[in-house]
Design an enzyme around this catalytic site. Structure first.
Site: not given
Ligand code: NAP
Length: 486
Positions: A47, A145, A175, A179, A213, A232, A237, A337
């Protein structure tokens, strides 16, 4: 390793935490290993209105931070030349048009839409790329997920994404399946005859799966407070690991042969609902304590968490699989956690000998165990009894360690590297199929409904402990103990 076919990867959520911490460093490593064709392209999409230079600055910073001494400016320059950025707000139809230019003339190339965003953007993003004619026969979509928050919302995502992509084009990531040790588990079970006769009721007394964790909610408080540990971690997992442990041997290495067998396990899980769900599950929430030698606040004091939150940060439960192989063998599952340490492991405990002839420690210490460790150090250990040196016939536990790192001195791929390679190659084996996911949600939903129906609030546990005492009682009632309590 083989070079990957040329691909175009559009990374939605390209500025987010997952992309920055895992996906982009994984692409860097594959590029540094020479696996990325020089005409492959990566398009970060999010975004934020960033220029390409601003985006590259962010990606370079994250690669430097995560790769440390492995970061090589020459490798980076090569990868940077393949990366561009597009501002795409998934809720703005016209933004998707910006993706046409970087993908133009590349219709015959493998095209990956990686959706590393919140799940409520999955359907609109797929619909956006479809409306702008970007979905080619070589396109595939990757969904992170969690896929929804219950069976209904997950089915709705599946319906809408399935209206655009065929099931064979949809890669649902868990993921943990990427592993190396999980794949080694498959090799151990189905590449050898040794364990198969033992892999059943009558031989295995019980199975434990722990995903612990030491961290708290970190920067994901908002998401976590709406989700909780059951959805979660257990829904995806833990149930994926359980289905790999418990499945029958597939007839071939075809992705669907494996996924069919996993599905049968998920469908054979005995439903946990109503009062039975209360007696066979433990919900917990951490209060202030200490982890790794430093004081930490309780869950309700974490920034972004509601001060009267009743979200669980810990779950332990006893599952049963109604099949000929597993009838009567309990599977104890737990995750949490702010536990004492970061530990992901599967422990299969075998039945005791019918007659203990020799001097040995009392069970459970003396029982044979197969420990499959996923974190912190991946490996498989078989614990047996051996004779302690000396005149007396004293038996003591000895560990046979299957150390794959030591034996095969070859670099290993981390989970996301492996899964990204599979996506580009089109191999679905390590990804969840729609019916598996639905079966998992259908087992999880009644547990949550029972918690709500009977106002089952989480029991508190001190941060840095192993969870509520009730979790020890749950397994203790059957005469067993968690592996960390032995
Ligand atoms: P995050 O840090 O909150 O990032 C969200 C991303 O989505 C950012 O790039 C944001 O862009 C973008 N976004 C938000 N609103 C948007 C919109 N309206 N249109 C287009 N893009 C938009 O989330 P994350 O932790 O990376 O997680 C992403 C996904 O992976 C989630 O479903 C999460 O549950 C899953 N996941 C994450 C982890 C982890 O360790 N982080 C692990 C497993 C699964 P901007 O920053 O430019 O606003």
């Amino acid at each position: 390793m083989d070079a990957l076919p040329t691909f175009d990867l559009v990374l939605f959520g390209g500025t987010g935490d997952l992309a920055m911490r895992k996906l982009l460093p994984a692409l860097y490593r594959r590029s540094a290993a020479g696996q990325l064709a020089s005409d492959s392209r990566i398009v970060g999409a999010a975004r934020s209105p960033l220029t390409r230079e601003q985006y590259l600055e962010k990606v370079e910073a994250t690669c430097r931070a995560h790769l440390g001494k492995q970061f090589d400016p020459q490798c980076w320059a090569r990868l940077a030349g393949q990366i561009s950025y597009c501002k795409v707000d998934a809720n703005s139809d016209e933004d998707f048009a910006a993706l046409r230019a970087p993908l133009a003339g590349r219709e015959a190339t493998v095209r990956v839409f990686f959706l590393s965003t919140a799940p409520d953007l999955f359907a609109v993003t797929c619909e956006g790329v479809a409306r702008h004619g970007l979905v080619t026969p070589h396109a595939r979509v990757v969904l992170e997920k969690p896929l929804g928050h219950d069976a209904r919302s997950s089915a709705e995502i599946d319906e809408r994404v399935g209206a655009i992509f065929a099931e064979g084009q949809i890669f649902r990531i868990d993921h943990y399946l990427g592993k190396e040790t999980v794949q080694n588990l498959l090799a151990l079970r189905f590449g050898n005859t040794l364990f198969e006769p033992l892999w059943r009721r009558g031989r295995i007394s019980h199975v434990q799966i722990t995903l612990a964790e030491d961290l708290g909610v970190e920067r994901r408080a908002d998401f976590y407070d709406r989700t909780g540990a059951l959805r979660d971690m257990v829904q995806n997992h833990i149930l994926q690991l359980l289905s790999i442990i418990a499945m029958e041997p597939p007839a071939s290495s075809d992705p669907d042969a494996l996924r069919d067998e996993k599905l049968k396990v998920l469908r054979a899980l005995r439903p946990l609902a109503g009062r039975e769900a209360l007696s066979r599950t433990v919900r917990g929430q951490y209060k202030a304590g200490a982890t790794n030698g430093r004081p930490v606040v309780g869950y309700r004091q974490e920034s972004g968490v509601s001060p009267d939150s009743t979200t669980e940060t810990f779950v332990a439960l006893k599952a049963q699989i109604d099949s000929w192989r597993w009838a009567g063998v309990p599977f104890y599952l737990r995750t949490g956690k702010r536990l004492q340490e970061k530990l992901s492991e599967i422990v299969l405990t075998f039945e005791d000998v019918p007659l203990a002839m020799f001097d040995r420690p009392a069970p459970p210490v003396s029982l044979n165990r197969l420990v499959i460790r996923l974190q912190p150090h991946e490996g498989i250990t078989l614990s047996v009894l051996g004779k302690y040196p000396g005149e007396a016939m004293l038996l003591r536990p000895v560990e046979l360690s299957l150390d794959f790192c030591e034996t095969f001195k070859t670099p290993r791929l981390d989970a996301y590297e492996r899964l990204l390679n599979d996506i580009v190659k089109g191999n679905l084996t390590l990804f969840m199929r729609r019916d598996e996911l639905q079966a998992a949600w259908r087992w999880i939903d009644p547990i949550r409904e029972a918690w709500l129906q009977y106002d089952y609030e989480p029991k508190t546990y001190t941060a840095g402990s192993w969870g509520p005492a009730a979790a020890s009682a749950l397994i203790g009632r059957d005469g067993f103990a968690w592996s960390n309590e032995l």
